[in-house]
Write an enzyme that holds these catalytic residues in place. Sequence first.
Site, mmCIF file in Angstrom:
data_model
loop_
_atom_site.group_PDB
_atom_site.id
_atom_site.type_symbol
_atom_site.label_atom_id
_atom_site.label_comp_id
_atom_site.label_asym_id
_atom_site.label_seq_id
_atom_site.Cartn_x
_atom_site.Cartn_y
_atom_site.Cartn_z
ATOM 1 N N ALA A 44 90.465 131.651 77.157
ATOM 2 C CA ALA A 44 89.207 132.162 75.989
ATOM 3 C C ALA A 44 89.617 132.624 74.659
ATOM 4 C CB ALA A 44 88.296 133.390 76.729
ATOM 5 N N GLY A 340 98.996 133.868 77.299
ATOM 6 C CA GLY A 340 99.843 133.015 76.708
ATOM 7 C C GLY A 340 99.419 132.723 75.348
ATOM 8 N N LYS A 507 121.338 118.979 102.317
ATOM 9 C CA LYS A 507 121.057 118.479 103.336
ATOM 10 C C LYS A 507 119.738 117.711 103.448
ATOM 11 C CE LYS A 507 119.963 119.547 108.404
ATOM 12 N NZ LYS A 507 119.417 120.400 109.328
ATOM 13 N N ASN A 616 121.239 126.250 114.810
ATOM 14 C CA ASN A 616 120.542 127.429 114.243
ATOM 15 C C ASN A 616 119.541 127.792 115.374
ATOM 16 O OD1 ASN A 616 119.171 128.977 112.224
ATOM 17 N ND2 ASN A 616 117.336 127.998 112.865
#
Length: 666
Positions: A44, A340, A507, A616
């Site tokens: 705005a 910004g 990986k 794992n």
Amino acid sequence: MTSEIVIIGGGVIGLAIAIELKLRGTNVTVFCRDFQAAASHAAAGMLAPDAENITNEAMLSLCWRSRALYPDWTRKLEELTGLNTGYRPCGILAPVFEEAGGRGDEGAGGAGGEKLILSSPSSPSSPAYWLNKEAIHQYQPGLGAEVVGGWWYPEDAQVDNKALAHVLRTAAESIGVELKDGITVEGFLQQQGQVVGVQTNAGIIRATHYVLASGAWSNELLPLPVVPRKGQMLSVRIPEFAPDLPLKRVLFGQNIYIVPRCDRLVIGATSEDVGFTPNNTPDGIQKLLQAAIRLYPQLKHYPIQEFWWGFRPATPDELPILGTSHCQNLTFATGHYRNGILLTPVTAALIADLILEQKPDPLLADFHYSRFQSQPSTSTPMLTHSANFSNGHHTAISPLPIQDSPLIIAGKTFQSRLMTGTGKYRSIEEMQQSVVASDCQIVTVAVRRVQTKAPGHEGLAEALDWTKIWMLPNTAGCQTAEEAIRVARLGREMAKLLGQEDNNFVKLEVIPDLKYLLPDPIGTLQAAEQLVKEGFAVLPYINADPMLAKRLEEVGCATVMPLASPIGSGQGLKTTANIQIIIENAGIPVVVDAGIGSPSEAAQAMELGADVLLINSAIALSPNPAAMARAMNLATVAGRLAYLAGRMPIKDYASPSSPLTGTITS
């Protein structure tokens, strides 16, 4: 193509930096995937550090400095282009609805139309005027009946954000900045702490220096904590029968603002954590209209002119990321979130000073990306020594009594032949203890889960000592080759941010099958070919397919990683025959990955001749993960030693262990 400075991002931040650098004598190129998608088109244009009541001192100082630059900065742009930016030092009015609590109380002593000069809630040095109910309704007629007072911030201002973006683009073109629309940057090419080029949809482009100013899309290139925050907006047209611009001032309410512009009112904005989900929604627009009508009721009769939305770049602390990066010739200017437009001139000046004069402003230290790389808390100490396992007494493994060649992957030597992961643990502490107990040197990390802070992955980057452990970023969660390539690039940047400048390992997982989690052989091969071209050391996860394994080796993969059985199943070695063929044919290390559930299965895989194991689930899901990690370590060493020693022949008949000669007879 070579340019002196390349700026990635064509919003107001990127364009302003480009203009500042060009005016100081450099050659600048700006890449923008879609000029209309920039967050600046969905703002705005409020320049409202006081009305927003910013509490962070460094951020408030930065915003004040930028607001102070606006008059001269916009005047110079207008002189350069002959166009109007719509800058207006109009002040901002912040009405309040409640008498009790909040800022409304501070002006309660005012009588009639009297104005009381009070310090702003954000800082004693920021002037603000409290207006009581009578005064505010007199100052701005047409406010809602529930408005009981409000703050007047005389130093806040506004600019027409769309006009500003157009002026910046026109100015950049007029002074010779090279603007490249439709260019998508796909990744940074890095060597020894320098960016040596950017991979784009138009090929590799090189420059002396690079600026990342791509807003909400920054996270697609580097593992920065910048996420899109969607904002919906609309405008209503002021009817011809209405008096000349009945709303004279910007209204800044609770979760709503109304900005008068010539023949329309701009209303905004929602703040939605929905990723890059596009489009306006009935719910979002309804909330905006309800809040706006409560604040300024007569707009309910105005015709709706337009709806739009955009994506603001938000960081966890809602502050921008500005300044130097992990690469000497890469500068960050992103994450500006709601401010910004306001911060555009000061960002351009600070970044230009930093790049051209090597003169970092002290204020930049508060916005450096390293603030998100916090040290591990004292409650979760880094465990790196064997004394931290169990009660502090686990027996060190003595050197193998047989000569073994080192494990070499992509030119890097490792002593341990067990890799572990970081997923499925009940806590960060259990994961830390298990990594230590396993004596592993390579730990694989799911890039997407670290970025999104998935459960169990919060603080993962800080939980392990990456000076001692080699990170193996993985592309878990990617269903296509394109996704995997993009995530692999992010993984490489993540490793660099953690200090592993030369880590190009990945990986590779391409898994569209969500039930059995079986890898896609075609997608894996396609992704591997591209990643090898980009300089990655690719460790592809595959079905135990000897032909695919050989093809992946031929395209340049660093290893192959055949599955023993489906991921997380704990079914053990179900593909033994094919793994044996892969090992026999391979000229690169073979990593048996997925499905191993017990130390005996780990030893068996190593006895087949596998070079490495990746385990794992069997560790993380054990009732005692650290103990299981130690067991897997011992099993891996035992299996390797057994493979090197050689198995005894299998016979169809018995053979006594004790000799039959020389026995005592009666």
